[in-house]
Design an enzyme around this catalytic site. Structure first.
Site, PDB file in Angstrom:
ATOM      1  N   ASN A 119       0.834  -1.203   0.000  1.00 49.78           N
ATOM      2  CA  ASN A 119       0.000   0.000   0.000  1.00 49.78           C
ATOM      3  C   ASN A 119       0.867   1.249   0.000  1.00 49.78           C
ATOM      4  O   ASN A 119       1.976   1.254   0.523  1.00 49.78           O
ATOM      5  CB  ASN A 119      -0.934  -0.008   1.220  1.00 49.78           C
ATOM      6  CG  ASN A 119      -1.884  -1.183   1.190  1.00 49.78           C
ATOM      7  OD1 ASN A 119      -2.093  -1.792   0.129  1.00 49.78           O
ATOM      8  ND2 ASN A 119      -2.411  -1.555   2.329  1.00 49.78           N
ATOM      9  N   HIS A 136       6.018  -0.818  -2.598  1.00 49.80           N
ATOM     10  CA  HIS A 136       5.602  -0.120  -3.818  1.00 49.80           C
ATOM     11  C   HIS A 136       5.636   1.388  -3.647  1.00 49.80           C
ATOM     12  O   HIS A 136       4.946   2.104  -4.369  1.00 49.80           O
ATOM     13  CB  HIS A 136       4.188  -0.575  -4.213  1.00 49.80           C
ATOM     14  CG  HIS A 136       4.122  -2.030  -4.574  1.00 49.80           C
ATOM     15  ND1 HIS A 136       2.949  -2.745  -4.599  1.00 49.80           N
ATOM     16  CD2 HIS A 136       5.096  -2.917  -4.894  1.00 49.80           C
ATOM     17  CE1 HIS A 136       3.206  -3.999  -4.928  1.00 49.80           C
ATOM     18  NE2 HIS A 136       4.504  -4.136  -5.098  1.00 49.80           N
ATOM     19  N   CYS A 147      15.715  15.268 -11.582  1.00 43.93           N
ATOM     20  CA  CYS A 147      16.851  15.078 -10.658  1.00 43.93           C
ATOM     21  C   CYS A 147      16.523  14.114  -9.525  1.00 43.93           C
ATOM     22  O   CYS A 147      17.380  13.741  -8.738  1.00 43.93           O
ATOM     23  CB  CYS A 147      17.254  16.433 -10.059  1.00 43.93           C
ATOM     24  SG  CYS A 147      16.073  17.066  -8.842  1.00 43.93           S
TER      25      CYS A 147
HETATM   26  C1  BV8 Z   1       8.856  -5.646 -11.177  1.00 45.29           C
HETATM   27  C2  BV8 Z   1       1.849   1.051  -6.826  1.00 45.29           C
HETATM   28  C3  BV8 Z   1      10.784  -6.046 -12.504  1.00 45.29           C
HETATM   29  C4  BV8 Z   1       1.229   2.033  -7.729  1.00 45.29           C
HETATM   30  C5  BV8 Z   1       1.553  -1.231  -7.641  1.00 45.29           C
HETATM   31  C6  BV8 Z   1       7.169 -11.990 -11.613  1.00 45.29           C
HETATM   32  C7  BV8 Z   1       8.256 -11.361 -11.000  1.00 45.29           C
HETATM   33  C8  BV8 Z   1       8.428  -9.994 -11.113  1.00 45.29           C
HETATM   34  C9  BV8 Z   1       7.501  -9.212 -11.822  1.00 45.29           C
HETATM   35  C10 BV8 Z   1       6.423  -9.825 -12.408  1.00 45.29           C
HETATM   36  C11 BV8 Z   1       6.247 -11.210 -12.309  1.00 45.29           C
HETATM   37  N1  BV8 Z   1       5.109 -11.518 -12.980  1.00 45.29           N
HETATM   38  C12 BV8 Z   1       4.539 -10.393 -13.473  1.00 45.29           C
HETATM   39  C13 BV8 Z   1       5.332  -9.351 -13.177  1.00 45.29           C
HETATM   40  C14 BV8 Z   1       5.079  -7.970 -13.557  1.00 45.29           C
HETATM   41  C15 BV8 Z   1       4.282  -7.183 -12.530  1.00 45.29           C
HETATM   42  C16 BV8 Z   1       3.121  -7.962 -11.970  1.00 45.29           C
HETATM   43  O1  BV8 Z   1       3.203  -8.526 -10.889  1.00 45.29           O
HETATM   44  N2  BV8 Z   1       2.014  -7.980 -12.713  1.00 45.29           N
HETATM   45  C17 BV8 Z   1       0.832  -8.664 -12.240  1.00 45.29           C
HETATM   46  C18 BV8 Z   1      -0.399  -7.833 -12.532  1.00 45.29           C
HETATM   47  C19 BV8 Z   1       0.787 -10.021 -12.937  1.00 45.29           C
HETATM   48  N3  BV8 Z   1       5.146  -6.740 -11.443  1.00 45.29           N
HETATM   49  C20 BV8 Z   1       5.788  -5.588 -11.596  1.00 45.29           C
HETATM   50  O2  BV8 Z   1       5.740  -4.906 -12.612  1.00 45.29           O
HETATM   51  C21 BV8 Z   1       6.631  -5.129 -10.430  1.00 45.29           C
HETATM   52  N4  BV8 Z   1       7.907  -4.745 -10.950  1.00 45.29           N
HETATM   53  O3  BV8 Z   1       8.864  -6.746 -10.751  1.00 45.29           O
HETATM   54  O4  BV8 Z   1       9.829  -5.134 -12.004  1.00 45.29           O
HETATM   55  C22 BV8 Z   1      11.939  -5.223 -12.910  1.00 45.29           C
HETATM   56  C23 BV8 Z   1      13.206  -5.568 -12.439  1.00 45.29           C
HETATM   57  C24 BV8 Z   1      14.292  -4.816 -12.833  1.00 45.29           C
HETATM   58  C25 BV8 Z   1      14.118  -3.688 -13.671  1.00 45.29           C
HETATM   59  C26 BV8 Z   1      12.848  -3.337 -14.108  1.00 45.29           C
HETATM   60  C27 BV8 Z   1      11.745  -4.101 -13.735  1.00 45.29           C
HETATM   61  C28 BV8 Z   1       6.032  -3.881  -9.792  1.00 45.29           C
HETATM   62  C29 BV8 Z   1       4.725  -4.199  -9.130  1.00 45.29           C
HETATM   63  C30 BV8 Z   1       4.227  -2.964  -8.355  1.00 45.29           C
HETATM   64  C31 BV8 Z   1       3.178  -2.264  -9.148  1.00 45.29           C
HETATM   65  N5  BV8 Z   1       2.623  -1.153  -8.365  1.00 45.29           N
HETATM   66  N6  BV8 Z   1       1.115  -0.198  -6.919  1.00 45.29           N
HETATM   67  C32 BV8 Z   1      -0.155   2.401  -7.271  1.00 45.29           C
HETATM   68  O5  BV8 Z   1      -0.575   2.090  -6.141  1.00 45.29           O
HETATM   69  O6  BV8 Z   1      -0.845   3.036  -8.093  1.00 45.29           O
HETATM   70  S1  BV8 Z   1       0.759  -2.706  -7.562  1.00 45.29           S
HETATM   71  C33 BV8 Z   1      -0.828  -2.541  -6.976  1.00 45.29           C
HETATM   72  O7  BV8 Z   1      -1.293  -3.875  -6.827  1.00 45.29           O
HETATM   73  C34 BV8 Z   1      -0.948  -1.947  -5.578  1.00 45.29           C
HETATM   74  O8  BV8 Z   1       0.300  -1.699  -4.951  1.00 45.29           O
HETATM   75  C35 BV8 Z   1      -1.631  -3.046  -4.817  1.00 45.29           C
HETATM   76  O9  BV8 Z   1      -1.363  -2.995  -3.491  1.00 45.29           O
HETATM   77  C36 BV8 Z   1      -1.022  -4.205  -5.498  1.00 45.29           C
HETATM   78  C37 BV8 Z   1      -1.526  -5.548  -5.228  1.00 45.29           C
HETATM   79  O10 BV8 Z   1      -2.887  -5.475  -5.214  1.00 45.29           O
HETATM   80  P1  BV8 Z   1      -3.570  -5.762  -3.802  1.00 45.29           P
HETATM   81  O11 BV8 Z   1      -2.949  -4.896  -2.776  1.00 45.29           O
HETATM   82  O12 BV8 Z   1      -3.552  -7.209  -3.560  1.00 45.29           O
HETATM   83  O13 BV8 Z   1      -5.002  -5.189  -4.062  1.00 45.29           O
HETATM   84  P2  BV8 Z   1      -6.181  -5.926  -4.840  1.00 45.29           P
HETATM   85  O14 BV8 Z   1      -7.218  -4.903  -5.120  1.00 45.29           O
HETATM   86  O15 BV8 Z   1      -5.617  -6.744  -5.960  1.00 45.29           O
HETATM   87  O16 BV8 Z   1      -6.733  -6.984  -3.769  1.00 45.29           O
HETATM   88  C38 BV8 Z   1      -7.305  -6.541  -2.581  1.00 45.29           C
HETATM   89  C39 BV8 Z   1      -7.617  -7.783  -1.776  1.00 45.29           C
HETATM   90  O17 BV8 Z   1      -8.145  -7.365  -0.520  1.00 45.29           O
HETATM   91  C40 BV8 Z   1      -8.650  -8.672  -2.420  1.00 45.29           C
HETATM   92  O18 BV8 Z   1      -8.193 -10.016  -2.401  1.00 45.29           O
HETATM   93  C41 BV8 Z   1      -9.891  -8.525  -1.509  1.00 45.29           C
HETATM   94  O19 BV8 Z   1     -10.607  -9.742  -1.403  1.00 45.29           O
HETATM   95  C42 BV8 Z   1      -9.259  -8.184  -0.200  1.00 45.29           C
HETATM   96  N7  BV8 Z   1     -10.087  -7.403   0.706  1.00 45.29           N
HETATM   97  C43 BV8 Z   1     -11.083  -6.536   0.408  1.00 45.29           C
HETATM   98  N8  BV8 Z   1     -11.575  -6.005   1.553  1.00 45.29           N
HETATM   99  C44 BV8 Z   1     -10.860  -6.548   2.580  1.00 45.29           C
HETATM  100  C45 BV8 Z   1      -9.905  -7.430   2.043  1.00 45.29           C
HETATM  101  N9  BV8 Z   1      -9.041  -8.122   2.808  1.00 45.29           N
HETATM  102  C46 BV8 Z   1      -9.125  -7.956   4.137  1.00 45.29           C
HETATM  103  N10 BV8 Z   1     -10.002  -7.113   4.733  1.00 45.29           N
HETATM  104  C47 BV8 Z   1     -10.886  -6.402   3.980  1.00 45.29           C
HETATM  105  N11 BV8 Z   1     -11.772  -5.585   4.590  1.00 45.29           N
END
Ligand code: BV8
Length: 266
Positions: A119, A136, A147
């Site tokens: 988050n 993140h 810069c």
């Molecule tokens: C990278 C910031 C490499 C911005 C975000 C394998 C290895 C490495 C990378 C990858 C890989 N496979 C794929 C990738 C690429 C990519 C990726 O993971 N893609 C996914 C979609 C498949 N990863 C990346 O690009 C990462 N970078 O690895 O770079 C690299 C290395 C060297 C040089 C260059 C590059 C970067 C990932 C970070 C992206 N930025 N956020 C912003 O906030 O705008 S990610 C974004 O998703 C948020 O940070 C968020 O937190 C995150 C994950 O989502 P969740 O937090 O889980 O939120 P979501 O809505 O999905 O789910 C909420 C959950 O809560 C649900 O399950 C729901 O049921 C539950 N819930 C609801 N209410 C409640 C609850 N739980 C409890 N209580 C409640 N009341």
């Protein structure tokens, strides 16, 4: 709570009470009860009119990229500034506060605690959590695209889009949110801290995350491979649920205070 859930909560509390080293990963779900939208929930009908189109027309994952920012810095910075103001107006909820209490109790008894969060809202810090690793980045701080100088914008809506960076005279120098976009590397220090915590913890708790974003989603599996007990708290099942020792189908704001109370009272 249903019996099965009650059993899982009690078992998780027992494991956490016996643990010396605890690691926690949180996602957008733990901030849902503070009124902040999760990444993958449906569009919210109560958005201000000028933001409806943005939220409905664009998938956050296509806005949270360097390419989107390069192509349309006005749109992306407006979206992020709207989210930033929402984060500043939100308050930590019972889930955030329970984690801060868990950390205080463990540290007072010479244990170690690491909170890894995906988050960007800084609600954990406002709830009193100390050892927080922002995997993140954060939306509360913005940085110069030229810069890299960081600045914390005033707690009111920006008036210029895209915002110019005050530190550089170059008119092309803009401010961008200090978050990690898809396709950007996580900070080395955050990756090291997360890997160290996953390697050494006795218990790893994954809370409020869909476990779909990497490398964040991999740390709980790394911890399990190193013999840690694993707990998940999420109202919905996720891809890691079947691999958890205990997967608790509950909201963080309900389950965490109960777990911390059971840790205290036995
Ligand atoms: C990278 C910031 C490499 C911005 C975000 C394998 C290895 C490495 C990378 C990858 C890989 N496979 C794929 C990738 C690429 C990519 C990726 O993971 N893609 C996914 C979609 C498949 N990863 C990346 O690009 C990462 N970078 O690895 O770079 C690299 C290395 C060297 C040089 C260059 C590059 C970067 C990932 C970070 C992206 N930025 N956020 C912003 O906030 O705008 S990610 C974004 O998703 C948020 O940070 C968020 O937190 C995150 C994950 O989502 P969740 O937090 O889980 O939120 P979501 O809505 O999905 O789910 C909420 C959950 O809560 C649900 O399950 C729901 O049921 C539950 N819930 C609801 N209410 C409640 C609850 N739980 C409890 N209580 C409640 N009341």
């Amino acid at each position: 709570m249903l019996n099965a859930m009650h059993h899982a909560v009690q078992a998780a509390a027992n494991a956490l009470r016996a643990a010396r080293r605890i690691a926690v990963l949180t996602g957008a779900g733990i901030s849902a009860e503070s009124g902040l939208r999760t990444f993958r929930s449906a569009a919210a009908p109560d958005l201000p009119p000028d933001m409806q189109a943005l939220w409905k027309e664009f998938d956050p994952q296509t806005l949270a990229t360097p390419e989107a920012f390069a192509a349309n810095p006005d749109l992306v910075t407006r979206w992020y500034d709207w989210r930033r103001i929402g984060c500043l107006a939100a308050e930590p909820n019972a889930g955030h506060l329970a984690l801060a209490e868990l950390e205080r109790g463990l540290v007072q008894s010479d244990g170690s605690y690491t909170l890894l969060t995906q988050n960007v809202d800084r609600l954990h810090q406002r709830a009193g959590s100390r050892n927080v690793v922002e995997l993140h980045g954060t939306i509360i701080v913005w940085r110069c695209t030229r810069c890299g100088e960081e600045t914390e914008p005033a707690p009111e809506p920006m008036t210029e889009f895209p915002p110019r960076a005050p530190c550089c005279r170059d008119p092309r120098a803009l401010l961008r949110p200090d978050v990690v976009w898809f396709g950007e590397a996580l900070p080395d220090c955050a990756l090291r801290a997360a890997s160290d915590a996953a390697e050494s913890c006795d218990v790893f708790m994954s809370i409020g995350t869909s476990s779909m974003v990497y490398p964040a989603a991999a740390f709980v599996l790394q911890a399990a491979a190193n013999g840690a007990r694993t707990v998940e708290i999420n109202p919905d099942p996720t891809p890691i649920s079947p691999r958890m020792d205990w997967s608790i189908r509950a909201k963080a704001g309900d389950a965490l205070p109960r777990i911390v109370e059971l840790m205290r009272t036995g």
